[in-house]
Design a protein around this motif. Structure first.
Motif, short mmCIF file in Angstrom:
data_model
loop_
_atom_site.label_atom_id
_atom_site.label_comp_id
_atom_site.label_asym_id
_atom_site.label_seq_id
_atom_site.Cartn_x
_atom_site.Cartn_y
_atom_site.Cartn_z
N ALA A 1 17.67 9.61 9.11
CA ALA A 1 16.65 9.32 10.12
C ALA A 1 15.52 10.35 10.05
CB ALA A 1 17.29 9.31 11.51
N GLN A 2 15.85 11.62 9.84
CA GLN A 2 14.82 12.64 9.69
C GLN A 2 13.94 12.36 8.47
OE1 GLN A 2 15.95 16.85 10.14
NE2 GLN A 2 17.93 16.15 10.91
N GLN A 3 14.58 11.95 7.38
CA GLN A 3 13.83 11.64 6.16
C GLN A 3 12.86 10.48 6.41
OE1 GLN A 3 17.01 10.87 3.44
NE2 GLN A 3 17.59 13.03 3.25
N ALA A 4 13.32 9.48 7.15
CA ALA A 4 12.46 8.33 7.46
C ALA A 4 11.28 8.76 8.33
CB ALA A 4 13.28 7.25 8.15
N GLU A 5 11.52 9.65 9.30
CA GLU A 5 10.43 10.16 10.14
C GLU A 5 9.40 10.90 9.29
OE1 GLU A 5 11.74 12.46 13.47
OE2 GLU A 5 13.38 11.08 13.92
N LEU A 6 9.87 11.69 8.34
CA LEU A 6 8.96 12.44 7.48
C LEU A 6 8.11 11.49 6.64
CD1 LEU A 6 7.87 14.96 6.08
CD2 LEU A 6 9.93 14.98 4.65
N ALA A 7 8.74 10.48 6.05
CA ALA A 7 8.00 9.50 5.25
C ALA A 7 6.96 8.78 6.10
CB ALA A 7 8.96 8.49 4.62
N ASP B 1 0.84 -1.19 0.00
CA ASP B 1 0.00 0.00 0.00
C ASP B 1 0.88 1.25 0.00
OD1 ASP B 1 -2.51 -1.35 0.08
OD2 ASP B 1 -2.18 -1.75 2.20
N ALA B 2 1.94 1.20 0.82
CA ALA B 2 2.95 2.25 0.85
C ALA B 2 4.32 1.57 0.87
CB ALA B 2 2.78 3.14 2.07
N LEU B 3 5.28 2.22 0.26
CA LEU B 3 6.61 1.63 0.13
C LEU B 3 7.66 2.68 0.50
CD1 LEU B 3 8.61 -0.59 -0.87
CD2 LEU B 3 8.36 0.40 -3.16
N VAL B 4 8.57 2.34 1.40
CA VAL B 4 9.72 3.19 1.74
C VAL B 4 10.99 2.44 1.34
CG1 VAL B 4 10.98 4.39 3.56
CG2 VAL B 4 8.49 4.22 3.68
N VAL B 5 11.74 3.02 0.43
CA VAL B 5 12.97 2.41 -0.07
C VAL B 5 14.15 3.01 0.70
CG1 VAL B 5 14.41 1.96 -2.08
CG2 VAL B 5 11.91 2.14 -2.33
N ALA B 6 14.85 2.18 1.45
CA ALA B 6 15.99 2.63 2.25
C ALA B 6 17.11 1.61 2.13
CB ALA B 6 15.58 2.82 3.70
N PRO C 1 8.71 10.80 -7.45
CA PRO C 1 7.78 11.39 -8.42
C PRO C 1 7.14 10.34 -9.33
CG PRO C 1 9.82 12.64 -8.32
CD PRO C 1 10.05 11.39 -7.53
N GLY C 2 5.84 10.50 -9.53
CA GLY C 2 5.12 9.63 -10.45
C GLY C 2 4.70 8.30 -9.88
N LEU C 3 5.04 8.01 -8.61
CA LEU C 3 4.71 6.73 -8.00
C LEU C 3 4.00 6.98 -6.67
CD1 LEU C 3 7.98 4.70 -8.64
CD2 LEU C 3 5.82 4.54 -9.88
N PRO C 4 2.67 7.08 -6.68
CA PRO C 4 1.93 7.32 -5.44
C PRO C 4 2.22 6.26 -4.38
CG PRO C 4 0.50 7.55 -7.36
CD PRO C 4 1.79 6.97 -7.86
N GLY C 5 2.42 6.74 -3.15
CA GLY C 5 2.67 5.83 -2.04
C GLY C 5 4.08 5.32 -1.94
N VAL C 6 5.00 5.81 -2.80
CA VAL C 6 6.39 5.35 -2.77
C VAL C 6 7.28 6.47 -2.27
CG1 VAL C 6 8.31 4.42 -4.10
CG2 VAL C 6 5.96 3.72 -4.64
N TYR C 7 8.12 6.15 -1.29
CA TYR C 7 9.07 7.09 -0.72
C TYR C 7 10.46 6.46 -0.76
CZ TYR C 7 4.75 9.00 1.29
OH TYR C 7 3.49 9.50 1.46
N ALA C 8 11.48 7.30 -0.76
CA ALA C 8 12.85 6.81 -0.66
C ALA C 8 13.60 7.71 0.31
CB ALA C 8 13.55 6.79 -2.02
N VAL C 9 14.46 7.13 1.14
CA VAL C 9 15.18 7.90 2.15
C VAL C 9 16.63 7.44 2.21
CG1 VAL C 9 13.07 8.18 3.53
CG2 VAL C 9 14.63 6.29 4.04
N GLY C 10 17.47 8.31 2.74
CA GLY C 10 18.87 7.95 2.99
C GLY C 10 19.77 8.04 1.78
N ASP C 11 20.85 7.26 1.82
CA ASP C 11 21.91 7.36 0.82
C ASP C 11 21.48 6.93 -0.57
OD1 ASP C 11 23.35 8.07 3.02
OD2 ASP C 11 24.76 6.38 2.96
N ALA C 12 20.37 6.22 -0.69
CA ALA C 12 19.92 5.75 -2.01
C ALA C 12 19.32 6.85 -2.85
CB ALA C 12 18.90 4.63 -1.84
#
Length: 304
Positions: free
Chosen positions: A224-230, A29-34, A201-212
């Motif tokens: 860590a701040q980016q992950a909290e925001l996501a 449903d939601a994806l965080v790429v880290a 961009p262009g991918l609803p529900g997808v986030y990416a954080v950190g060095d990637a």
């Protein structure tokens, strides 16, 4: 025997699925790429300093200086390093240890592509770092790329007007590249594109954080701040639109007393910075983050 985690081969944003390398798929449903960045050697023939925990990568420097096996070292920050503070620390601590052991007549040089040391922080913190490097007799060649090291000569672009840089050893940070995951938009280096809120961009529900990601600073506290925001955006409790700036906190190890640096970063550029001798955040972990720092402190206190 523990089961290995599946490897993601691609992201199918239309179906909201992860394609797995071994076959099959996982829906989301939601994806965080880290997944972090890929590391490679910073300069052919040089020693690539991986992290502050690279004990062998620091001890051999002092040993060779003490034994008079080397008299000159260049510390190189490549453009693709993402976060240069660890190498500045290594240069300062090397100078400090050499002085404490009575090792004189050495030449330490720091080569960086940055216009000035730790330019991403700038302000008072950057000025303090420049002063410390001067007091430690570490020569700084800023705004230059090290392109090769052959026959003890470091090739510089642009060249140093004072002549060739000839050294016995070269230590460099690794060059980073992104994960280049199929289905995720990326730049020419494979880093995942994100907006100011770490959304892909262009991918609803997808986030990416950190060095990637394409965010230019690769630092644990910021990740860590980016992950909290996501997480806040996914849970729909983010409140007002977050600001475009983030607070960078870092501990600078100098060989004597550590210094605590803070900077406001907007769009990857410094807005203001400060330096303190006492920790302005609690707990005073090197990775300063609201949830991660207390966890690391408790983990350390438990002796795990």
């Amino acid at each position: 025997m523990p089961r290995s985690s599946p490897t993601v081969a691609a992201v199918d944003g239309e179906r909201r699925e992860l394609r797995l390398a071994g076959g099959g798929a996982l829906s989301y449903d939601a994806l965080v790429v880290a997944v972090g960045a890929r590391r490679r050697a910073g300069l052919d023939g040089a020693h690539t300093f991986v992290s502050e925990d690279d004990d062998d990568g620091t001890q051999w420097i002092v040993r060779e200086l003490e034994l008079r096996q080397v008299r000159s070292i260049a510390f190189v920050v490549p453009p693709e390093s993402g976060w240069s503070l660890p190498l500045y620390e290594l240069a300062l601590m090397t100078a400090h240890h050499a002085a404490a052991r009575g090792v004189g007549d050495i030449a330490l040089t720091l080569v960086t592509h940055e216009p000035e040391p730790l330019a991403v922080v700038g302000g008072d913190a950057g000025a303090t770092l420049r002063r410390l490097l001067g007091l430690a007799d570490v020569r700084v060649l800023a705004g230059r790329r090290a392109t090769a090291w052959e026959r003890r000569t470091v090739a510089l672009d642009p060249p140093d007007p004072e002549g060739p840089l000839v050294v016995d050893r070269v230590v460099t940070l690794p060059r980073l590249s992104g994960p280049a995951i199929d289905g995720l938009p990326a730049d020419e280096h494979g880093f995942i594109e994100v907006d100011d809120h770490m959304r892909v961009p262009g991918l609803p529900g997808v986030y990416a954080v950190g060095d990637a990601t394409t965010f230019p600073i690769k630092q644990g506290g910021l990740a860590a701040q980016q992950a909290e925001l996501a997480a806040a955006l996914i849970s729909r409790h983010a409140g007002p639109e977050p600001s475009r700036w983030v607070r960078l906190r870092a501990v600078l190890l100098t060989g004597s007393r550590p210094l605590y640096l803070q900077a406001l970063i907007e769009d990857g550029r410094p807005k203001a910075s400060s330096v303190a001798e006492e920790p302005p955040w609690d707990p005073p972990q090197k990775i300063a983050a609201r949830y991660l720092a207390p966890y690391l402190a408790a983990w350390s206190d438990a002796g795990t």
